[in-house]
Design an enzyme around this catalytic site. Structure first.
Site, PDB file in Angstrom:
ATOM      1  CG  ASN A   1       0.777   5.833  60.846  1.00 38.67           C
ATOM      2  OD1 ASN A   1       1.407   6.299  61.781  1.00 38.67           O
ATOM      3  ND2 ASN A   1      -0.043   4.800  60.978  1.00 38.67           N
TER       4      ASN A   1
ATOM      5  N   GLY B   1       4.911  -3.342  70.224  1.00 35.57           N
ATOM      6  CA  GLY B   1       5.035  -3.423  68.762  1.00 35.57           C
ATOM      7  C   GLY B   1       6.272  -4.203  68.357  1.00 35.57           C
TER       8      GLY B   1
ATOM      9  CE1 TYR C   1       5.440  -2.224  60.907  1.00 36.22           C
ATOM     10  CE2 TYR C   1       4.370  -0.258  60.053  1.00 36.22           C
ATOM     11  CZ  TYR C   1       4.296  -1.469  60.719  1.00 36.22           C
ATOM     12  OH  TYR C   1       3.102  -1.913  61.206  1.00 36.22           O
TER      13      TYR C   1
ATOM     14  CB  ILE D   1       1.570  -4.075  64.144  1.00 33.40           C
ATOM     15  CG1 ILE D   1       2.321  -5.273  63.574  1.00 33.40           C
ATOM     16  CG2 ILE D   1       1.983  -3.858  65.605  1.00 33.40           C
ATOM     17  CD1 ILE D   1       3.839  -5.165  63.685  1.00 33.40           C
ATOM     18  CE1 TYR D   2      -4.292  -1.355  62.409  1.00 32.46           C
ATOM     19  CE2 TYR D   2      -6.446  -2.027  63.171  1.00 32.46           C
ATOM     20  CZ  TYR D   2      -5.644  -1.512  62.189  1.00 32.46           C
ATOM     21  OH  TYR D   2      -6.183  -1.136  60.980  1.00 32.46           O
TER      22      TYR D   2
END
Length: 179
Positions: free
Chosen positions: A143, A116, A150, A104-105
């Protein structure tokens, strides 16, 4: 959500074809540099980009059976994308009842606009449509923004693996969400 449901937010999510290669490549390179260059050497960053974001490599990914890409457009401008893998297309064998979110960029200037979250919703819809019971992904242990995102979306850590970033072995946490 189908490809048109997000129009009220000026966001459209569209399934990608080969004709979208240049968009996917540009978003890949830009988001990768934005996310990882400050914590890694320029040499390792450049090596990774040269190995993973060539026309040939990305076209091969688009054509891979079991992989799907979706681009998010904000006011008709491509700002993010999602890559999903099922079956043999998964980067690690996780079974036929699992789907990998490989990427997911989201371009940094468009973070915080729920893009997102919309891409995650799209991933879950694709999983349910294909009777997938579990979504998983790998994310770099440093990250923190992605990990927070998430975890907030209900993912839990189940393992880890080594990810080679240029010449630097790094740890990715493997996260999963049962649907």
């Amino acid at each position: 959500m189908n490809d048109n449901d997000s129009s009220k937010n000026n966001i459209l999510i569209k399934k990608v074809g080969e004709e979208d290669l240049s968009i996917i490549k540009e978003i890949s390179i830009n988001t990768f540099i934005e996310t990882f260059s400050k914590d890694n050497t320029p040499e390792d960053t450049e090596k990774y980009i040269q190995m993973n974001f060539t026309d040939e490599k990305m076209l091969s990914e688009i054509r891979t059976l079991g992989s799907q890409f979706f681009i998010a457009f904000l006011d008709n401008k491509p700002v993010a994308y999602l890559k999903l893998n099922v079956g043999e297309a998964q980067t690690e064998k996780q079974g036929n009842d699992s789907m990998e979110i490989q990427r997911i960029y989201v371009l940094s200037e468009f973070k915080g606009k729920r893009i997102g979250s919309l891409l995650m919703k799209k991933a879950e819809e694709e999983a349910k449509k294909n009777n997938i019971k579990r979504i998983w992904l790998g994310v770099w242990e440093h990250n923190d923004n992605a990990l927070g995102f998430y975890y907030k979306k209900g993912f839990k850590r189940f393992s880890e693996h080594i990810f080679m970033f240029g010449n630097d072995p790094q740890t990715d946490f493997l996260l999963e969400k049962i649907l």
